[in-house]
Write an enzyme that holds these catalytic residues in place. Structure first.
Site: not given
Ligand code: GRF
Length: 201
Positions: A13, A91, A110, A142-143, A175
């Site tokens: 998170g 996930m 991502h 998207d899908e 990110e």
């Molecule tokens: C991140 O690396 C994100 O890019 C990927 O999943 C991971 C999630 O990390 N989709 P967090 O749970 O936000 O720390």
């Protein structure tokens, strides 16, 4: 009132926390109306509770089908009045019918420069391939698998001796900047989709 965001997460998170922090600072005109986890033990769920945000855990394992699980998640989002959905380490793939409930209103992050290295372990894929730069991508959902229109990308150069872990840590720091930036862009600009490009007017 600012835009109501629903967060879907399955794990640690940290991106959820980055979005929440940006909203609290007033950098993004939005607030989190609900945090949904499909994993009861997700650290992100605990972090959301500690912040006294509305949370709900909807474990997919207890549902008979993907549709049944998604119906419960959608019901919770609707009930909270959620307008936009941010996937933050969620996930599970979303079905077309789920996405249709929030057309061009679902974002994902991502840990690679799409369209390179979609799917799981984008950072390890980049190290193994031997690319010189990687990074992160915030995109509309998207899908397909990590295939929606790209909103923001941040580049992270690879270093000699990088491992999946060392690269992941540097990408994660980007990110946490890229996700609020992308959400803010879409909430504050006029835009539409032409082909697969986002065009701002
Ligand atoms: C991140 O690396 C994100 O890019 C990927 O999943 C991971 C999630 O990390 N989709 P967090 O749970 O936000 O720390």
């Amino acid at each position: 009132m600012t835009t109501k965001i629903g967060i879907l997460l399955s794990g640690r998170g940290s991106n959820f926390l980055a979005l929440h922090g940006a909203m609290e600072r007033g950098d993004v005109p939005a607030h989190i109306a609900l945090v949904v986890s499909n994993v009861a033990e997700a650290a992100g769920l605990e972090k959301a509770r500690a912040l006294r945000l509305p949370t709900v855990c909807i474990p997919h394992r207890l549902e008979p089908s993907r549709e049944a699980h998604e119906a419960k998640v959608l019901e919770a989002l609707r009930h909270a009045g959620v307008e936009w959905v941010c996937l933050a380490g969620y996930m599970r793939l979303l079905s077309a019918s789920f996405i249709a409930e929030y057309p061009q209103r679902i974002l994902n992050i991502h840990p690679a420069l799409l369209p390179s290295f979609p799917g799981l372990e984008g950072q390890a894929q980049a190290v193994e391939y031997g690319v010189k730069v990687s990074g992160c991508t915030v995109h509309l959902v998207d899908e397909g698998l990590d295939s929606g229109s790209i909103i923001v990308q941040h580049v992270v150069p690879l270093r000699d001796g990088d491992t999946a872990e060392s690269l992941s840590a540097r990408i994660l720091a980007e990110e946490h900047k890229a996700y609020p930036e992308a959400l803010n862009l879409l909430l504050t600009q006029r835009w539409n989709i032409v082909g697969r490009r986002v065009v701002y007017s």
